[in-house]
Design a protein around this motif. Structure first.
Motif, PDB file in Angstrom:
ATOM      1  N   PHE A 179       0.831  -1.207   0.000  1.00  0.00           N
ATOM      2  CA  PHE A 179       0.000   0.000   0.000  1.00  0.00           C
ATOM      3  C   PHE A 179       0.868   1.260   0.000  1.00  0.00           C
ATOM      4  O   PHE A 179       0.634   2.193  -0.774  1.00  0.00           O
ATOM      5  N   ILE A 180       1.870   1.288   0.862  1.00  0.00           N
ATOM      6  CA  ILE A 180       2.765   2.452   0.937  1.00  0.00           C
ATOM      7  C   ILE A 180       3.478   2.660  -0.397  1.00  0.00           C
ATOM      8  O   ILE A 180       3.606   3.794  -0.878  1.00  0.00           O
ATOM      9  N   ALA A 181       3.930   1.579  -1.025  1.00  0.00           N
ATOM     10  CA  ALA A 181       4.598   1.684  -2.328  1.00  0.00           C
ATOM     11  C   ALA A 181       3.666   2.298  -3.370  1.00  0.00           C
ATOM     12  O   ALA A 181       4.095   3.121  -4.192  1.00  0.00           O
ATOM     13  N   THR A 182       2.391   1.931  -3.326  1.00  0.00           N
ATOM     14  CA  THR A 182       1.410   2.496  -4.260  1.00  0.00           C
ATOM     15  C   THR A 182       1.245   3.998  -4.023  1.00  0.00           C
ATOM     16  O   THR A 182       1.208   4.791  -4.977  1.00  0.00           O
ATOM     17  N   VAL A 183       1.174   4.400  -2.761  1.00  0.00           N
ATOM     18  CA  VAL A 183       1.040   5.827  -2.444  1.00  0.00           C
ATOM     19  C   VAL A 183       2.276   6.589  -2.905  1.00  0.00           C
ATOM     20  O   VAL A 183       2.177   7.630  -3.563  1.00  0.00           O
ATOM     21  N   ILE A 184       3.455   6.076  -2.592  1.00  0.00           N
ATOM     22  CA  ILE A 184       4.694   6.746  -2.994  1.00  0.00           C
ATOM     23  C   ILE A 184       4.769   6.852  -4.520  1.00  0.00           C
ATOM     24  O   ILE A 184       5.116   7.901  -5.064  1.00  0.00           O
ATOM     25  N   SER A 185       4.416   5.783  -5.208  1.00  0.00           N
ATOM     26  CA  SER A 185       4.475   5.779  -6.676  1.00  0.00           C
ATOM     27  C   SER A 185       3.522   6.795  -7.297  1.00  0.00           C
ATOM     28  O   SER A 185       3.738   7.239  -8.425  1.00  0.00           O
ATOM     29  N   SER A 186       2.484   7.176  -6.573  1.00  0.00           N
ATOM     30  CA  SER A 186       1.538   8.164  -7.108  1.00  0.00           C
ATOM     31  C   SER A 186       2.161   9.551  -7.219  1.00  0.00           C
ATOM     32  O   SER A 186       1.594  10.433  -7.860  1.00  0.00           O
ATOM     33  N   PHE A 187       3.331   9.739  -6.637  1.00  0.00           N
ATOM     34  CA  PHE A 187       4.043  11.018  -6.708  1.00  0.00           C
ATOM     35  C   PHE A 187       5.046  11.023  -7.868  1.00  0.00           C
ATOM     36  O   PHE A 187       5.974  11.821  -7.882  1.00  0.00           O
ATOM     37  N   GLN A 188       4.875  10.148  -8.821  1.00  0.00           N
ATOM     38  CA  GLN A 188       5.826   9.960  -9.913  1.00  0.00           C
ATOM     39  C   GLN A 188       6.150  11.256 -10.666  1.00  0.00           C
ATOM     40  O   GLN A 188       7.251  11.431 -11.151  1.00  0.00           O
ATOM     41  N   THR A 201      15.933  12.055   5.023  1.00  0.00           N
ATOM     42  CA  THR A 201      17.171  12.460   4.349  1.00  0.00           C
ATOM     43  C   THR A 201      17.936  11.299   3.716  1.00  0.00           C
ATOM     44  O   THR A 201      19.002  11.503   3.149  1.00  0.00           O
ATOM     45  N   ASP A 202      17.404  10.081   3.778  1.00  0.00           N
ATOM     46  CA  ASP A 202      18.156   8.912   3.306  1.00  0.00           C
ATOM     47  C   ASP A 202      18.255   8.782   1.792  1.00  0.00           C
ATOM     48  O   ASP A 202      19.284   8.346   1.277  1.00  0.00           O
ATOM     49  N   TYR A 203      17.200   9.105   1.055  1.00  0.00           N
ATOM     50  CA  TYR A 203      17.169   8.798  -0.378  1.00  0.00           C
ATOM     51  C   TYR A 203      16.721   9.992  -1.202  1.00  0.00           C
ATOM     52  O   TYR A 203      15.895  10.776  -0.771  1.00  0.00           O
ATOM     53  N   SER A 204      17.257  10.077  -2.412  1.00  0.00           N
ATOM     54  CA  SER A 204      16.896  11.190  -3.294  1.00  0.00           C
ATOM     55  C   SER A 204      16.263  10.717  -4.597  1.00  0.00           C
ATOM     56  O   SER A 204      16.137  11.494  -5.540  1.00  0.00           O
ATOM     57  N   SER A 205      15.876   9.448  -4.648  1.00  0.00           N
ATOM     58  CA  SER A 205      15.136   8.971  -5.822  1.00  0.00           C
ATOM     59  C   SER A 205      14.007   8.056  -5.371  1.00  0.00           C
ATOM     60  O   SER A 205      14.113   7.374  -4.340  1.00  0.00           O
ATOM     61  N   MET A 206      12.940   8.049  -6.148  1.00  0.00           N
ATOM     62  CA  MET A 206      11.788   7.210  -5.827  1.00  0.00           C
ATOM     63  C   MET A 206      12.176   5.738  -5.850  1.00  0.00           C
ATOM     64  O   MET A 206      11.752   4.954  -5.006  1.00  0.00           O
ATOM     65  N   GLU A 207      13.014   5.346  -6.794  1.00  0.00           N
ATOM     66  CA  GLU A 207      13.435   3.950  -6.910  1.00  0.00           C
ATOM     67  C   GLU A 207      14.155   3.494  -5.645  1.00  0.00           C
ATOM     68  O   GLU A 207      13.939   2.375  -5.168  1.00  0.00           O
ATOM     69  N   ASP A 208      15.035   4.343  -5.115  1.00  0.00           N
ATOM     70  CA  ASP A 208      15.772   3.990  -3.896  1.00  0.00           C
ATOM     71  C   ASP A 208      14.840   3.875  -2.693  1.00  0.00           C
ATOM     72  O   ASP A 208      14.995   2.976  -1.860  1.00  0.00           O
ATOM     73  N   VAL A 209      13.868   4.777  -2.590  1.00  0.00           N
ATOM     74  CA  VAL A 209      12.907   4.716  -1.484  1.00  0.00           C
ATOM     75  C   VAL A 209      12.096   3.425  -1.582  1.00  0.00           C
ATOM     76  O   VAL A 209      11.919   2.711  -0.589  1.00  0.00           O
ATOM     77  N   LEU A 210      11.616   3.100  -2.783  1.00  0.00           N
ATOM     78  CA  LEU A 210      10.808   1.892  -2.958  1.00  0.00           C
ATOM     79  C   LEU A 210      11.621   0.633  -2.678  1.00  0.00           C
ATOM     80  O   LEU A 210      11.112  -0.328  -2.094  1.00  0.00           O
ATOM     81  N   ARG A 211      12.870   0.612  -3.063  1.00  0.00           N
ATOM     82  CA  ARG A 211      13.736  -0.536  -2.779  1.00  0.00           C
ATOM     83  C   ARG A 211      13.935  -0.698  -1.271  1.00  0.00           C
ATOM     84  O   ARG A 211      13.831  -1.806  -0.731  1.00  0.00           O
ATOM     85  N   ALA A 212      14.195   0.398  -0.596  1.00  0.00           N
ATOM     86  CA  ALA A 212      14.375   0.346   0.859  1.00  0.00           C
ATOM     87  C   ALA A 212      13.094  -0.115   1.549  1.00  0.00           C
ATOM     88  O   ALA A 212      13.143  -0.884   2.522  1.00  0.00           O
ATOM     89  N   LEU A 213      11.956   0.330   1.049  1.00  0.00           N
ATOM     90  CA  LEU A 213      10.671  -0.082   1.609  1.00  0.00           C
ATOM     91  C   LEU A 213      10.484  -1.592   1.468  1.00  0.00           C
ATOM     92  O   LEU A 213      10.101  -2.274   2.411  1.00  0.00           O
ATOM     93  N   ARG A 214      10.758  -2.112   0.289  1.00  0.00           N
ATOM     94  CA  ARG A 214      10.631  -3.561   0.068  1.00  0.00           C
ATOM     95  C   ARG A 214      11.516  -4.365   1.013  1.00  0.00           C
ATOM     96  O   ARG A 214      11.168  -5.462   1.426  1.00  0.00           O
TER      97      ARG A 214
END
Length: 130
Positions: A30-39, A66-79
């Motif tokens: 669910f969180i990944a879906t919300v984050i991805s909506s900010f594409q 402050t950990d990540y500066s790209s959506m891909e990195d945030v989503l990877r860390a979330l997974r």
């Protein structure tokens, strides 16, 4: 989601024993879906920053703003977030959020801050506790 200038979004995630590993996996989806909506929005220091704070026995900042500066990195860390379990300490988690996650050292001035609470309230074990 429409393009957003700056925002700090921290998901507060219940990882107590009552939630369980499989339900936590659904919450992460669910969180990944919300984050991805900010594409369409910039991610990082000039745009939207995402964080994840989990709580069981103690709250822990798993992904800092402050950990990540790209959506891909945030989503990877979330997974990759592990499940640890523990007792549910929602009140302590909210204090932690205010005192540490959105502290003046981390939060940006004049930037909207939001902290959605992500907890699988619909799980059968939760329904029994009500």
């Amino acid at each position: 989601c429409h393009t957003v200038g700056q925002a700090d979004v921290v998901f507060l995630v219940d990882e107590s024993w009552i939630v369980g590993d499989s339900s936590l996996s659904s919450v992460k989806d669910f969180i990944a879906t919300v984050i991805s909506s900010f594409q369409e929005s910039p991610v990082g220091t000039e745009g939207v920053r995402f964080g994840v704070t989990v709580y069981g026995d103690v709250p822990r900042m798993r992904i800092a703003l402050t950990d990540y500066s790209s959506m891909e990195d945030v989503l990877r860390a979330l997974r990759d977030l592990p499940y640890e379990g523990g007792a549910s300490g929602t009140g302590d988690a909210l204090h932690f959020l205010v005192d540490y996650v959105f502290s003046p050292e981390i939060a940006r001035d004049n930037t909207p801050r939001t902290a959605p609470v992500a907890s699988p309230l619909g799980t059968p074990s939760r329904a029994k506790r009500r």
